[in-house]
Design a protein around this motif. Sequence first.
Motif, PDB file in Angstrom:
ATOM      1  N   ILE A  34       4.153  -9.486  -3.405  1.00 62.89           N
ATOM      2  CA  ILE A  34       4.337  -9.972  -2.041  1.00 62.89           C
ATOM      3  C   ILE A  34       3.634 -11.299  -1.839  1.00 62.89           C
ATOM      4  O   ILE A  34       4.190 -12.241  -1.275  1.00 62.89           O
ATOM      5  N   ASN A  35       2.388 -11.399  -2.288  1.00 64.37           N
ATOM      6  CA  ASN A  35       1.609 -12.600  -2.031  1.00 64.37           C
ATOM      7  C   ASN A  35       1.892 -13.734  -2.988  1.00 64.37           C
ATOM      8  O   ASN A  35       1.633 -14.896  -2.686  1.00 64.37           O
ATOM      9  N   ALA A  36       2.467 -13.417  -4.164  1.00 62.35           N
ATOM     10  CA  ALA A  36       2.846 -14.482  -5.102  1.00 62.35           C
ATOM     11  C   ALA A  36       4.012 -15.303  -4.562  1.00 62.35           C
ATOM     12  O   ALA A  36       4.198 -16.454  -4.950  1.00 62.35           O
ATOM     13  N   TYR A  87       0.733  -2.902  -7.529  1.00 61.74           N
ATOM     14  CA  TYR A  87       1.445  -4.030  -8.131  1.00 61.74           C
ATOM     15  C   TYR A  87       2.170  -4.851  -7.063  1.00 61.74           C
ATOM     16  O   TYR A  87       2.290  -6.072  -7.156  1.00 61.74           O
ATOM     17  N   ASP A  88       2.661  -4.163  -6.049  1.00 65.38           N
ATOM     18  CA  ASP A  88       3.445  -4.853  -5.029  1.00 65.38           C
ATOM     19  C   ASP A  88       2.615  -5.842  -4.222  1.00 65.38           C
ATOM     20  O   ASP A  88       3.160  -6.807  -3.670  1.00 65.38           O
ATOM     21  N   ALA A 144       0.813  -1.214   0.000  1.00 61.24           N
ATOM     22  CA  ALA A 144       0.000   0.000   0.000  1.00 61.24           C
ATOM     23  C   ALA A 144       0.846   1.263   0.000  1.00 61.24           C
ATOM     24  O   ALA A 144       1.945   1.299   0.560  1.00 61.24           O
ATOM     25  N   THR A 145       0.303   2.313  -0.612  1.00 61.63           N
ATOM     26  CA  THR A 145       0.948   3.628  -0.588  1.00 61.63           C
ATOM     27  C   THR A 145       0.054   4.676   0.057  1.00 61.63           C
ATOM     28  O   THR A 145       0.510   5.787   0.332  1.00 61.63           O
ATOM     29  N   TYR A 190      -4.938   4.166  -6.178  1.00 61.63           N
ATOM     30  CA  TYR A 190      -3.521   3.990  -6.472  1.00 61.63           C
ATOM     31  C   TYR A 190      -3.105   4.823  -7.678  1.00 61.63           C
ATOM     32  O   TYR A 190      -2.051   5.463  -7.680  1.00 61.63           O
ATOM     33  N   GLY A 191      -3.932   4.833  -8.709  1.00 65.39           N
ATOM     34  CA  GLY A 191      -3.624   5.583  -9.919  1.00 65.39           C
ATOM     35  C   GLY A 191      -4.009   7.041  -9.873  1.00 65.39           C
ATOM     36  O   GLY A 191      -3.856   7.758 -10.868  1.00 65.39           O
TER      37      GLY A 191
END
Length: 410
Positions: free
Chosen positions: A404-406, A399-400, A285-286, A320-321
């Motif tokens: 992270i979860n992959a 995207y992160d 998250a940002t 996010y965008g």
Amino acid sequence: MNTINPVEVIQQVNEGNILSPQGFKAAGVHAGLRYSKKDIGVILSDHPAACAAVYTQSAVQAAPLDITRESIAAEQKLQGVIVNSACANACTGEQGQKDAYEMRNHAAREFGVPDHYFAVASTGVIGEYMEMDKVKNGISTLKPAGSAQAAEDFGAAILTTDIVTKHCGYEAVIDGKKVTMGGSAKGSGMIHPNMATMLGFITTDAAIESAELQKALSAVTDDTFNQITVDGDTSTNDMVLILANGEAGNEKLSPAHPEWNVFLELLKKTSEDMAKQIARDGEGATKLIEVNVQGMGTKQEAQAMAKTIIGSSLVKTAAYGADANWGRVIAAMGRSNLVFNPEKVSISFGDIKLLHQGVPVDFSEEDAKAYLEQKNIAIHVFLEEGSEQGTAWGCDLTYDYVKINASYRT
């Protein structure tokens, strides 16, 4: 008649943490469950404390929850909490139960208290067995202290994919005595609690019986931990636990106490602060997103609407965008299973009005983009179905999160 405004008497403790209240110690060490980071932690009260807990509503629940329930049921008292990261001890059958008991009993013996005075919490990978030799060795090296570093060590020991430790502290005067409350939490992904967060621990030196503490925690949880979502997944291990050791010396609190609302506000501030920290630290998250819904028939409807909006992947990716696509907000509202008139809906991002009474409003795309690029975003929804309101918190989807979860287990 009590005329105290509880909001006005609550003060935030500078650098507050789980050890801000009197009579608590903590520690965290690296026991080898994780590659290099701390992974075993303990909170210890100087004497048995009143206690209360709320747990995940998932149909799949980890062994430590059963053991913690059993400990609390024995006397409605706890003196310590032993916690590990790296392994959830969930879906581990009879062996998992034995390991959770052994973890509890070893900690109790180590710190010289009855077995049932300890609670157990675990977080990490589901379906793996505990490395009990490492766990017990780690417990034996814990040296609880009352320092800020000890509180930070505990906060670090309970993390998984979190980027930062989460802690806070608040205080108020009750019966002329300073009552303090502190919190420590972990949670970053797999957050859509139906009751609490992944793991949250609260300490207070207030004097209160366990039954009243349980009522307070259950009520406050609905407005705080239950109103966050990161990814829509509920964990097998979610728990919030509170210990109250009475060292502040106030008269025992109950709904009949003239300053009961002050204590409730103290608990709400602490819980909301930790809940928002969890949402802000969502995996990848940002931004922290707050959704405020006003004008529903009941508080529960307003809270459900807010949580539906904040849980929308499209709303989260738009944030996010920095895309002021209010259509994603009203689309999420439409699948909430709540009754409302779309022609009476108004939506704002911060102070920027985007939709008024079902009619689009001309707005500056540049101003809206600049607002959505901030670290803290508020989405306001106004309806005309009633007078109740609700708030929920979440984060953007980046995207992160996928990265992270992959590779979570690897």
